[in-house]
Scaffold this motif. Structure first.
Motif, PDB file in Angstrom:
ATOM      1  N   ALA A   1       4.166   4.086   3.670  1.00 35.60           N
ATOM      2  CA  ALA A   1       5.222   4.536   2.708  1.00 35.60           C
ATOM      3  C   ALA A   1       4.829   5.849   2.451  1.00 35.60           C
ATOM      4  O   ALA A   1       5.779   6.544   2.533  1.00 35.60           O
ATOM      5  CB  ALA A   1       5.226   3.602   1.489  1.00 35.60           C
ATOM      6  N   GLY A   2       3.548   6.182   2.039  1.00 40.25           N
ATOM      7  CA  GLY A   2       3.343   7.580   1.617  1.00 40.25           C
ATOM      8  C   GLY A   2       3.507   8.416   3.085  1.00 40.25           C
ATOM      9  O   GLY A   2       3.942   9.646   2.940  1.00 40.25           O
TER      10      GLY A   2
ATOM     11  N   GLN B   1      12.739   7.512  -7.354  1.00 38.17           N
ATOM     12  CA  GLN B   1      12.619   6.700  -6.324  1.00 38.17           C
ATOM     13  C   GLN B   1      11.374   7.073  -5.929  1.00 38.17           C
ATOM     14  O   GLN B   1      10.808   8.108  -5.401  1.00 38.17           O
ATOM     15  CB  GLN B   1      13.731   6.978  -5.312  1.00 38.17           C
ATOM     16  N   GLY B   2      10.419   5.850  -5.755  1.00 41.41           N
ATOM     17  CA  GLY B   2       9.119   6.065  -5.291  1.00 41.41           C
ATOM     18  C   GLY B   2       8.863   6.049  -3.708  1.00 41.41           C
ATOM     19  O   GLY B   2       9.887   5.975  -3.056  1.00 41.41           O
ATOM     20  N   LYS B   3       7.858   6.222  -3.148  1.00 44.45           N
ATOM     21  CA  LYS B   3       7.543   6.329  -1.736  1.00 44.45           C
ATOM     22  C   LYS B   3       8.077   4.736  -0.981  1.00 44.45           C
ATOM     23  O   LYS B   3       7.949   4.046  -1.915  1.00 44.45           O
ATOM     24  CB  LYS B   3       6.045   6.559  -1.366  1.00 44.45           C
TER      25      LYS B   3
ATOM     26  N   HIS C   1       0.796  -1.195   0.087  1.00 47.68           N
ATOM     27  CA  HIS C   1       0.095   0.156  -0.010  1.00 47.68           C
ATOM     28  C   HIS C   1       0.734   1.222  -0.017  1.00 47.68           C
ATOM     29  O   HIS C   1       1.683   1.487   0.802  1.00 47.68           O
ATOM     30  CB  HIS C   1      -0.951  -0.061   1.170  1.00 47.68           C
ATOM     31  N   GLY C   2       0.698   2.142  -0.991  1.00 43.92           N
ATOM     32  CA  GLY C   2       1.458   3.363  -1.079  1.00 43.92           C
ATOM     33  C   GLY C   2       2.898   3.218  -1.878  1.00 43.92           C
ATOM     34  O   GLY C   2       3.191   4.109  -2.034  1.00 43.92           O
ATOM     35  N   ARG C   3       3.189   2.031  -2.282  1.00 39.71           N
ATOM     36  CA  ARG C   3       4.390   2.010  -3.041  1.00 39.71           C
ATOM     37  C   ARG C   3       3.908   1.572  -4.553  1.00 39.71           C
ATOM     38  O   ARG C   3       3.013   1.218  -5.159  1.00 39.71           O
ATOM     39  CB  ARG C   3       5.290   0.620  -2.521  1.00 39.71           C
TER      40      ARG C   3
ATOM     41  N   THR D   1       0.984  10.646  -6.464  1.00 42.85           N
ATOM     42  CA  THR D   1       0.599   9.232  -6.392  1.00 42.85           C
ATOM     43  C   THR D   1       1.708   8.228  -6.724  1.00 42.85           C
ATOM     44  O   THR D   1       2.521   8.484  -7.760  1.00 42.85           O
ATOM     45  CB  THR D   1      -0.620   8.806  -7.255  1.00 42.85           C
ATOM     46  N   SER D   2       1.691   7.042  -6.456  1.00 43.25           N
ATOM     47  CA  SER D   2       2.788   5.868  -6.565  1.00 43.25           C
ATOM     48  C   SER D   2       2.258   5.105  -7.985  1.00 43.25           C
ATOM     49  O   SER D   2       2.954   4.227  -8.304  1.00 43.25           O
ATOM     50  CB  SER D   2       2.872   4.883  -5.625  1.00 43.25           C
TER      51      SER D   2
END
Length: 217
Positions: free
Chosen positions: A169-170, A139-141, A47-49, A109-110
């Motif tokens: 992660a967010g 690089q993402g969250k 979630h969030g990635r 958003t991811s």
């Protein structure tokens, strides 16, 4: 309750503006069944990635080309499936109030761009002019890159913005960027300690505060 003064607003999408739980859980459940991984374990991490980050986490020994193929298949399936996607309570109206008040707003958003736009439209939430998606960051969250870039698109520093997020992660990403961070929803984790929280966006007022804006509700 929140009472925050900021110059811009940064929003995550899934779980923050849009409820896509049924679609996301279905996609990762099928992935888990194919690779003998418990869906609950995947969802706790994912979630969030970005999708590719989750695939690489659970299937680290696959060649990158195969990891990329699996991630692309998952995203393609989710892009086409918008059944059951709805707005988080009050999200569309709150975005409207922000725009009407002249508050700079960005989506961070991811998700890939096509997926993000489809979900926002399916939920009836207007897409802000400034959008940061997975294609826009190295690089993402939980890295802060997305929120830093979102603020820059508004001509601001992340430290001058408030970020709304729902996932660990967010939240780590938003906090690391320096943005004032607000939890959306029920998440109770170490990362949420001391943060303001909302359970929806109904009743949050937007007023001018000098050169900035106050969000209160």
């Amino acid at each position: 309750m929140i009472d925050i003064v900021a110059s811009g607003v940064l929003f995550d999408m899934d779980g923050t503006l849009v409820d896509s739980t049924s679609v996301v859980e279905g996609a990762w459940s099928r992935f888990g069944a194919q690779h003998d991984i418990a869906p609950s374990t995947i969802l706790a991490f994912s979630h969030g990635r970005q999708t590719i980050d989750t695939v690489q986490h659970f299937l680290p020994d696959l060649p990158y080309a195969e990891q990329r193929r699996l991630a692309d298949e998952l995203v393609a399936d989710e892009v086409e499936n918008t059944h059951g996607i709805i707005e988080i309570p009050g999200a569309a109206a709150f975005l409207g109030r922000l725009v009407d008040a002249g508050v700079p707003v960005a989506l961070v958003t991811s998700a890939p761009r096509d997926l993000a736009l489809n979900r926002m439209r399916a939920a009836g939430v207007t897409v802000p002019e400034s959008v940061v998606t997975s294609e826009d960051v190295e690089q993402g969250k939980p890295h802060p890159d997305g929120y830093v870039r979102g603020a820059a698109l508004l001509g601001l520093r992340a430290e001058d913005c408030v970020a709304f997020e729902d996932a660990p992660a967010g939240l780590q990403s938003a906090i690391a960027s320096g943005a004032t961070t607000v939890v959306v929803g029920e998440l109770d984790a170490d990362v949420t300690v001391g943060l303001a929280r909302v359970h929806g966006f109904d009743g949050i007022e937007v007023t001018a505060e000098g050169a900035a804006f106050r969000l209160r509700g």
